[in-house]
Design a protein around this motif. Sequence first.
Motif, PDB file in Angstrom:
ATOM      1  N   LEU A  47       0.825  -1.205   0.000  1.00  0.00           N
ATOM      2  CA  LEU A  47       0.000   0.000   0.000  1.00  0.00           C
ATOM      3  C   LEU A  47       0.863   1.261   0.000  1.00  0.00           C
ATOM      4  CD1 LEU A  47      -2.848  -1.073   2.462  1.00  0.00           C
ATOM      5  CD2 LEU A  47      -2.970  -0.859  -0.028  1.00  0.00           C
ATOM      6  N   GLU A  48       1.934   1.276   0.792  1.00  0.00           N
ATOM      7  CA  GLU A  48       2.833   2.439   0.832  1.00  0.00           C
ATOM      8  C   GLU A  48       3.508   2.666  -0.517  1.00  0.00           C
ATOM      9  OE1 GLU A  48       4.047   2.130   5.577  1.00  0.00           O
ATOM     10  OE2 GLU A  48       5.361   1.299   4.040  1.00  0.00           O
ATOM     11  N   LEU A  49       4.002   1.584  -1.129  1.00  0.00           N
ATOM     12  CA  LEU A  49       4.653   1.714  -2.431  1.00  0.00           C
ATOM     13  C   LEU A  49       3.664   2.160  -3.504  1.00  0.00           C
ATOM     14  CD1 LEU A  49       7.036  -1.391  -2.442  1.00  0.00           C
ATOM     15  CD2 LEU A  49       7.645   1.012  -2.138  1.00  0.00           C
ATOM     16  N   THR A  50       2.431   1.679  -3.408  1.00  0.00           N
ATOM     17  CA  THR A  50       1.404   2.091  -4.362  1.00  0.00           C
ATOM     18  C   THR A  50       1.129   3.583  -4.237  1.00  0.00           C
ATOM     19  OG1 THR A  50       0.386  -0.103  -4.289  1.00  0.00           O
ATOM     20  CG2 THR A  50      -0.971   1.698  -5.124  1.00  0.00           C
ATOM     21  N   LEU A  51       1.016   4.079  -3.008  1.00  0.00           N
ATOM     22  CA  LEU A  51       0.814   5.511  -2.794  1.00  0.00           C
ATOM     23  C   LEU A  51       1.990   6.314  -3.333  1.00  0.00           C
ATOM     24  CD1 LEU A  51      -0.752   5.689   0.779  1.00  0.00           C
ATOM     25  CD2 LEU A  51      -1.785   6.380  -1.374  1.00  0.00           C
ATOM     26  N   LYS A  52       3.196   5.850  -3.057  1.00  0.00           N
ATOM     27  CA  LYS A  52       4.397   6.537  -3.558  1.00  0.00           C
ATOM     28  C   LYS A  52       4.378   6.603  -5.084  1.00  0.00           C
ATOM     29  CE  LYS A  52       9.445   6.099  -3.453  1.00  0.00           C
ATOM     30  NZ  LYS A  52      10.579   5.321  -2.935  1.00  0.00           N
ATOM     31  N   HIS A  53       4.048   5.494  -5.720  1.00  0.00           N
ATOM     32  CA  HIS A  53       4.014   5.425  -7.169  1.00  0.00           C
ATOM     33  C   HIS A  53       2.916   6.329  -7.740  1.00  0.00           C
ATOM     34  CE1 HIS A  53       4.732   3.843 -11.109  1.00  0.00           C
ATOM     35  NE2 HIS A  53       3.535   3.296 -11.202  1.00  0.00           N
ATOM     36  N   LEU A  54       1.742   6.322  -7.123  1.00  0.00           N
ATOM     37  CA  LEU A  54       0.640   7.171  -7.590  1.00  0.00           C
ATOM     38  C   LEU A  54       0.985   8.653  -7.451  1.00  0.00           C
ATOM     39  CD1 LEU A  54      -2.584   5.336  -6.373  1.00  0.00           C
ATOM     40  CD2 LEU A  54      -1.889   5.814  -8.713  1.00  0.00           C
ATOM     41  N   LYS A  55       1.643   9.015  -6.358  1.00  0.00           N
ATOM     42  CA  LYS A  55       2.054  10.413  -6.182  1.00  0.00           C
ATOM     43  C   LYS A  55       3.063  10.816  -7.246  1.00  0.00           C
ATOM     44  CE  LYS A  55       1.079  10.723  -1.259  1.00  0.00           C
ATOM     45  NZ  LYS A  55       1.631  10.833   0.091  1.00  0.00           N
ATOM     46  N   ALA A  56       4.006   9.924  -7.556  1.00  0.00           N
ATOM     47  CA  ALA A  56       5.001  10.217  -8.593  1.00  0.00           C
ATOM     48  C   ALA A  56       4.321  10.359  -9.954  1.00  0.00           C
ATOM     49  CB  ALA A  56       6.060   9.118  -8.633  1.00  0.00           C
ATOM     50  N   LEU A  57       3.380   9.475 -10.248  1.00  0.00           N
ATOM     51  CA  LEU A  57       2.652   9.562 -11.521  1.00  0.00           C
ATOM     52  C   LEU A  57       1.818  10.835 -11.594  1.00  0.00           C
ATOM     53  CD1 LEU A  57       1.409   5.889 -12.055  1.00  0.00           C
ATOM     54  CD2 LEU A  57       3.217   7.085 -13.297  1.00  0.00           C
ATOM     55  N   THR A  58       1.209  11.214 -10.485  1.00  0.00           N
ATOM     56  CA  THR A  58       0.409  12.431 -10.444  1.00  0.00           C
ATOM     57  C   THR A  58       1.292  13.653 -10.683  1.00  0.00           C
ATOM     58  OG1 THR A  58      -1.144  11.404  -8.902  1.00  0.00           O
ATOM     59  CG2 THR A  58      -1.175  13.802  -9.025  1.00  0.00           C
ATOM     60  N   ALA A  59       2.461  13.686 -10.057  1.00  0.00           N
ATOM     61  CA  ALA A  59       3.384  14.809 -10.253  1.00  0.00           C
ATOM     62  C   ALA A  59       3.852  14.871 -11.711  1.00  0.00           C
ATOM     63  CB  ALA A  59       4.578  14.683  -9.312  1.00  0.00           C
ATOM     64  N   LEU A  60       4.160  13.720 -12.281  1.00  0.00           N
ATOM     65  CA  LEU A  60       4.592  13.668 -13.676  1.00  0.00           C
ATOM     66  C   LEU A  60       3.482  14.136 -14.609  1.00  0.00           C
ATOM     67  CD1 LEU A  60       6.800  12.840 -15.700  1.00  0.00           C
ATOM     68  CD2 LEU A  60       5.818  10.550 -15.683  1.00  0.00           C
ATOM     69  N   THR A  61       2.279  13.707 -14.341  1.00  0.00           N
ATOM     70  CA  THR A  61       1.128  14.125 -15.150  1.00  0.00           C
ATOM     71  C   THR A  61       0.941  15.635 -15.052  1.00  0.00           C
ATOM     72  OG1 THR A  61       0.058  11.988 -14.803  1.00  0.00           O
ATOM     73  CG2 THR A  61      -1.354  13.798 -15.514  1.00  0.00           C
ATOM     74  N   GLU A  62       1.083  16.181 -13.864  1.00  0.00           N
ATOM     75  CA  GLU A  62       0.937  17.629 -13.676  1.00  0.00           C
ATOM     76  C   GLU A  62       2.025  18.387 -14.431  1.00  0.00           C
ATOM     77  OE1 GLU A  62      -0.509  21.244 -12.697  1.00  0.00           O
ATOM     78  OE2 GLU A  62      -1.507  19.325 -12.469  1.00  0.00           O
TER      79      GLU A  62
END
Length: 116
Positions: A47-62
């Motif tokens: 769950l922690e790694l998934t959150l980390k990955h989603l945050k990184a993807l969100t930042a990249l998308t932004e």
Amino acid sequence: ETYKLPHRLIEKKRRDRINECIAQLKDLLPEHLKLTTLGHLEKAVVLELTLKHLKALTALTEQQHQKIIALQNGERSMKSPVQADLDAFHSGFQTCAKEVLQYLSRLESWTPPAQR
């Protein structure tokens, strides 16, 4: 006693669904994130790694979204604020100089001043 059996079954189904979702999240994680842990990935780590990955993807998308907006606006927002200010000053100066030259060229009697 008759209440406890259905309740246990409902709870088991709920836990099974949670475990299945965590397993799917684990499968979706990029390999480089999985390698950051040693051995078995615990549910909390998944769950922690998934959150980390989603945050990184969100930042990249932004970032990509901002680049698209900048390209649509003629790349003005891609430059540093200082460079944008210098470009605006240069553009304004050129526009002003052009208008002055056009005004002076319209005056038939205008002659350049003598140099000192």
